[in-house]
Design a protein around this motif. Structure first.
Motif, short mmCIF file in Angstrom:
data_model
loop_
_atom_site.label_atom_id
_atom_site.label_comp_id
_atom_site.label_asym_id
_atom_site.label_seq_id
_atom_site.Cartn_x
_atom_site.Cartn_y
_atom_site.Cartn_z
N TYR A 101 -0.89 6.82 -2.58
CA TYR A 101 0.24 7.63 -3.06
C TYR A 101 0.73 8.57 -1.95
O TYR A 101 1.93 8.69 -1.70
N ALA A 148 1.73 10.63 -10.94
CA ALA A 148 1.89 9.79 -9.75
C ALA A 148 1.82 8.34 -10.22
O ALA A 148 1.56 8.10 -11.40
N TYR A 149 2.09 7.41 -9.32
CA TYR A 149 2.06 6.00 -9.71
C TYR A 149 0.62 5.59 -10.01
O TYR A 149 -0.24 5.62 -9.14
N ILE A 176 4.44 8.59 -0.06
CA ILE A 176 5.34 9.75 0.08
C ILE A 176 5.57 10.08 1.55
O ILE A 176 6.70 10.33 1.98
#
Lengths: 241, 450
Positions: free
Chosen positions: A97, A88-89, A101
């Motif tokens: 996160y 994930a970032y 999304i």
């Protein structure tokens, strides 16, 4: 029962090399379907074609009636793809996160409810507000599973979903997969872990060298090969292929 | 193999990839090319310039020495000077243009018509004044061209030539006119400085200012733009390419591409975010650099007011410069998105920034050294083709009312940006983003791999 996923003579070539040689299969709604095969057999390529990531060289794939090649946008609205070793970032927190999304699927209160659902599924407690780069592999996987399931996809595609996880984390993630299948979500997963596939999947497809060499329920396949485990089936099938 | 050589060998294999070697070679080629360009510019600037001598007849003076009587004139001195420097006699007319006129306005008209950059206008009473012991007047006339760092060197060459003429005349006067006692006159018989220097800027004649002084003042106000543009493009480019490398390394890109979002939205989102960061960087650098340049040039300022010369920018001009800057950043980001699509991971993304840095450095050096107007057709074509050149040239072009160059640059950048965005979207719809170039049919054919 509705056909959730239909692959019809699907081929994929990279330059002059054909990686997938005409795979055909159907997955019914609510099924957990496992794709097994050794490294480089064509599992990930197949999952990536289903997920609209790779173009299909020939043949067709349809997800709930939508053609992957001609209606990729429609397909993306109803699928969730979880790549192997996905991340994930790193500069975002787990919550941020999930919010990021969820923003692609809903807005306002609906989005907030989706994020709440994601946080419940991830079950990371206070750590949901920690930055993703501080997460262990198990925590990261839980977050990503939550991300994949949170928008309530009709088809969840998971590549090596428990790869590299410890026993407890792998067990909990398998429980989550069972739970979402019970809620009607169709799951297509790949795994090297035959024990996991045996326990989880309603039906299994064995891929070898880009060909689908076996298809059936774990019970049927074990019976056909006179084997006690799916692992034994796999070894015998691949050696005879 | 010892442990250390084992580690060195592994590190070298990792560090010396084909990409990094090509980048270094390109860098060497770039600097060698720039060196060559600077050399030729300096050579060109230091060569004897084409010079127009107006009212040559007024400079003819008769001298008598032990050998007899002879005549001296500015043109005869120049002919001797140019031929002694290796210019063939039959080519002298290409360098020294003699015009018989006692009107300075006619001199301006000839310079304008024939594109001559420097002229010496001899006062009609020049020889009469010299013979009577009064300083003769020769006006230096220059046409200011908006060139780069070396473009105005020729005016200083003319100034040096004028000083040589003065010295030669002084020697002759000292050798023959021994009855004269005004040593001030004998050592400086020609009055050619101060208000006798006239520069034509944008069709306007200004006195007492050399083209070099104007160029110095103009460059102090415009030179920070090319530097800032280069820094922003290198910085933002590196950010975008690295972000693409990270997305691939962390496999967040695969997730992103399977979300219900159009590829064009992903590309546009990434480009706009990076463009905002680029503009913030740009403004921060501009503020910092202008404080730095003001403190640096404040002490060295010639006191020249460019407004008096008509070399100022209107609000509309500044808007065009900003638009040009913004579009160049978009173009840079478009290129970065294409390069980033081929990056395998964060590390390989780092080497991908090199072509962009080179593309940003080429116009910066060209604009600073020879300038758009002082460059040949080939260099102009290369400069125009690189989108980052346009904001670097915009400020100077607008000072000279060359709106056509700025607008055509803007139009080119719009086309370039759209083309790069379309290519990026096409790449985002292809397998290359996921599989890399190694699985591409054309690349396989070229490399012979399967």
């Amino acid at each position: 029962m509705v056909d959730a996923l239909v692959l019809n003579d699907v081929r994929k070539s990279y330059g002059n090399r054909e990686a997938v040689h005409g795979i055909s299969l159907t997955v019914k709604e609510g099924e957990i379907f496992g794709l097994i095969g050794h490294n480089g057999a064509g599992k990930t390529t197949t999952l990536r074609m289903i997920s609209t990531l790779l173009n299909i060289t020939s043949g067709t794939i349809s997800v709930y009636g939508y053609d992957v090649a001609t209606e990729p946008g429609k397909v993306r609205e109803i699928i969730s793809y979880l790549p192997e070793d996905a991340g994930a970032y790193k500069d975002l927190t787990g919550r941020a996160y999930l919010e990021f999304i969820a923003g692609f699927f809903a807005s306002g209160k609906e989005r907030d409810a989706m994020v709440e659902k994601g946080m419940r599924l991830a079950d990371l407690g206070d750590r949901i507000d920690s930055k993703v780069d501080t997460y262990s592999k198990g925590m990261m996987r839980r977050l990503l599973i939550a991300r994949a399931i949170m928008p309530s996809p009709k088809l969840a595609i998971m590549d090596e979903v428990t790869s590299g996880l410890d026993v407890i984390n792998a067990f909990e993630i398998r429980e989550i997969i069972r739970e979402i299948a019970r809620s009607g979500v169709t799951v297509v997963m790949s795994s090297h872990n035959m024990f996991e596939v045996d326990m989880l999947c309603d039906r299994v497809g064995v891929i070898d060298g880009g060909n689908l060499i076996l298809l059936g329920t774990p019970g049927e396949l074990k019976e056909r090969y006179g084997a006690d485990t799916l692992e034994e089936v796999f070894v015998k099938a691949v050696k005879n292929a | 193999m010892s442990h250390i050589t084992n580690i060195i060998s592994k590190e070298l294999k990792e560090l010396l990839t084909p990409g990094s070697v090509i980048s270094v070679v390109l860098m060497v080629v770039l600097f060698a090319g720039l060196g060559g360009m600077i050399d030729s510019e300096i050579e060109k600037a230091q060569a004897f310039p084409e010079l127009c001598v107006v009212n040559e007849d007024a400079s003819i003076i008769e001298f008598t020495d032990a050998d007899g009587t002879y005549t001296w004139s500015i043109s005869s001195f120049l002919e001797d000077l140019y031929t002694s420097s290796g210019i063939p006699e039959d080519e002298l007319s290409d360098y020294i243009r003699l015009v018989d006129s006692d009107s300075i306005d006619e001199a301006y008209a000839i310079m304008d018509e024939e594109g001559i950059g420097s002229a010496l206008f001899v006062d009609p009473d020049f020889s009469k004044d010299i013979v009577s012991g009064t300083r003769g007047v020769v006006e230096q006339i220059y046409v200011y061209e908006p060139t780069g760092m070396f473009g105005t060197v020729s005016s200083s060459v003319v100034s040096s030539v004028m000083s040589m003429i003065n010295e030669d005349l002084s020697k002759r006067l000292l050798g023959t006119q021994i009855d004269m006692t005004d040593y001030g006159f004998l050592t400086e018989p020609i009055d050619y400085n101060g208000d006798n220097v006239k520069t034509i800027v944008n069709g306007k004649v200004v006195s007492g200012i050399t083209p070099q002084e104007i160029a110095g003042e103009v460059s102090s106000q415009t030179m920070m733009i090319p530097i800032i543009i280069m820094i922003i493009i290198m910085m933002v480019g590196s950010l975008v390419i690295s972000s693409m490398g990270s997305e691939k390394e962390n496999k967040t890109l695969e997730t992103l591409l399977t979300l219900p979002i159009k590829r064009t939205s992903i590309v546009a989102g990434k480009i706009i975010a990076a463009a905002i960061v680029g503009l913030v960087y740009g403004l921060a650098y501009m503020v910092g650099m202008s404080i730095y340049m003001n403190s640096l040039t404040g002490t060295m300022s010639s006191g020249l007011n460019l407004e008096d010369l008509g070399l100022t920018l209107s609000v509309g001009d500044y808007a065009l410069v900003m638009l040009s800057m913004f579009l160049s950043i978009i173009c840079a980001l478009g290129i970065c998105m294409i390069l980033g699509a081929f990056a395998k991971n964060y590390k390989s993304a780092q080497t991908m920034t090199m072509p962009l840095s080179i593309m940003a450095m080429i116009p910066m050096f060209i604009v600073m050294f020879s300038g758009w107007y002082g460059s040949g057709a080939l260099i102009q074509a290369v400069t125009f083709a690189i989108p980052f050149s346009h904001p670097m040239m915009a400020m100077q072009a607008l000072m000279y009312d060359d709106v056509t160059l700025v607008l055509s640059g803007i139009a080119y950048m719009v086309v370039f940006a759209v083309a790069t965005i379309l290519i990026t979207v096409k790449l985002y719809n292809s397998d290359i983003l996921i599989t890399g170039l190694g699985q591409n049919k054309t690349v396989q054919k070229l490399t012979g791999r399967k």
